[in-house]
Design a protein around this motif. Structure first.
Motif, PDB file in Angstrom:
ATOM      1  N   LYS A   1       1.382  10.623  -3.376  1.00 35.92           N
ATOM      2  CA  LYS A   1       1.334  10.921  -2.256  1.00 35.92           C
ATOM      3  C   LYS A   1       1.838  10.394  -1.586  1.00 35.92           C
ATOM      4  O   LYS A   1       2.346   9.978  -0.131  1.00 35.92           O
TER       5      LYS A   1
ATOM      6  N   TYR B   1       1.233  -0.430  -0.113  1.00 40.22           N
ATOM      7  CA  TYR B   1       0.190   0.138   0.366  1.00 40.22           C
ATOM      8  C   TYR B   1       0.832   1.449   0.158  1.00 40.22           C
ATOM      9  O   TYR B   1       0.657   2.560  -0.767  1.00 40.22           O
ATOM     10  N   GLY B   2       2.238   1.607   0.695  1.00 39.32           N
ATOM     11  CA  GLY B   2       3.022   2.692   0.960  1.00 39.32           C
ATOM     12  C   GLY B   2       3.429   2.643  -0.552  1.00 39.32           C
ATOM     13  O   GLY B   2       3.870   3.621  -0.618  1.00 39.32           O
TER      14      GLY B   2
ATOM     15  N   ALA C   1       0.722   4.227  -2.698  1.00 39.75           N
ATOM     16  CA  ALA C   1       0.907   5.544  -2.567  1.00 39.75           C
ATOM     17  C   ALA C   1       2.542   6.760  -3.561  1.00 39.75           C
ATOM     18  O   ALA C   1       1.659   7.378  -3.652  1.00 39.75           O
TER      19      ALA C   1
ATOM     20  N   LEU D   1       3.831   7.458   5.902  1.00 37.57           N
ATOM     21  CA  LEU D   1       3.282   7.174   7.464  1.00 37.57           C
ATOM     22  C   LEU D   1       3.359   5.640   6.837  1.00 37.57           C
ATOM     23  O   LEU D   1       3.830   5.001   7.970  1.00 37.57           O
ATOM     24  N   LEU D   2       2.613   5.257   6.215  1.00 37.22           N
ATOM     25  CA  LEU D   2       2.887   3.462   5.840  1.00 37.22           C
ATOM     26  C   LEU D   2       4.205   3.065   5.540  1.00 37.22           C
ATOM     27  O   LEU D   2       4.007   1.720   5.716  1.00 37.22           O
TER      28      LEU D   2
ATOM     29  N   LYS E   1       3.159  12.354   1.685  1.00 40.32           N
ATOM     30  CA  LYS E   1       2.806  11.587   3.731  1.00 40.32           C
ATOM     31  C   LYS E   1       2.586   9.885   3.176  1.00 40.32           C
ATOM     32  O   LYS E   1       2.897  10.489   4.593  1.00 40.32           O
ATOM     33  N   GLN E   2       1.565  10.606   3.005  1.00 44.38           N
ATOM     34  CA  GLN E   2       1.132   8.858   3.252  1.00 44.38           C
ATOM     35  C   GLN E   2       2.183   7.558   3.265  1.00 44.38           C
ATOM     36  O   GLN E   2       1.453   6.564   3.651  1.00 44.38           O
ATOM     37  N   SER E   3       2.655   7.868   2.125  1.00 40.10           N
ATOM     38  CA  SER E   3       3.677   6.543   1.598  1.00 40.10           C
ATOM     39  C   SER E   3       4.225   6.741   2.982  1.00 40.10           C
ATOM     40  O   SER E   3       5.256   5.216   3.162  1.00 40.10           O
TER      41      SER E   3
END
Length: 107
Positions: free
Chosen positions: A72, A63-64, A67, A78-79, A74-76
């Motif tokens: 993305k 999922y990272g 992203a 975080l993941l 920031k989301q990457s």
């Protein structure tokens, strides 16, 4: 090259056709080999947190990466931090499983 037949040779100390007789020794049947699926199920029942941690790690990684590919950032990030946490969880689960199995009495 032919293998010589020594089964009826009285000069040999042991009969090579059958296992030796040892007084007081009772042979046991060897366990059958486990298939991959049987071993996976047995190990999962012994310590179910290891496969859960592995799936969480793989899920966060995939999922990272998705992203990251979509931009993305920031989301990457975080993941990827979540992936590190999931890897840590998996390592702790492995260590706990080893410790728990060492305390279990032998059968």
């Amino acid at each position: 090259m032919a293998v010589p037949d020594h089964s009826n040779n009285p000069h040999l100390p042991v009969n090579l056709d059958k296992p030796p007789h040892i007084p007081g020794f009772i042979p046991i049947a060897l366990p059958t080999a486990e298939t991959f699926k049987e071993k996976f199920i047995r190990k999962t029942k012994e310590n179910p947190f290891v496969p859960i941690g592995c799936l969480a790690t793989a899920g966060a990684l995939l999922y990272g990466l998705r992203a990251f590919h979509l931009g993305k950032n920031k989301q990457s990030q975080l993941l990827m931090r979540g992936r590190i946490a999931a890897q840590g969880f998996t390592v702790v689960a492995i260590i706990f499983g080893i410790f728990a199995s060492s305390l279990k009495p032998k059968q």
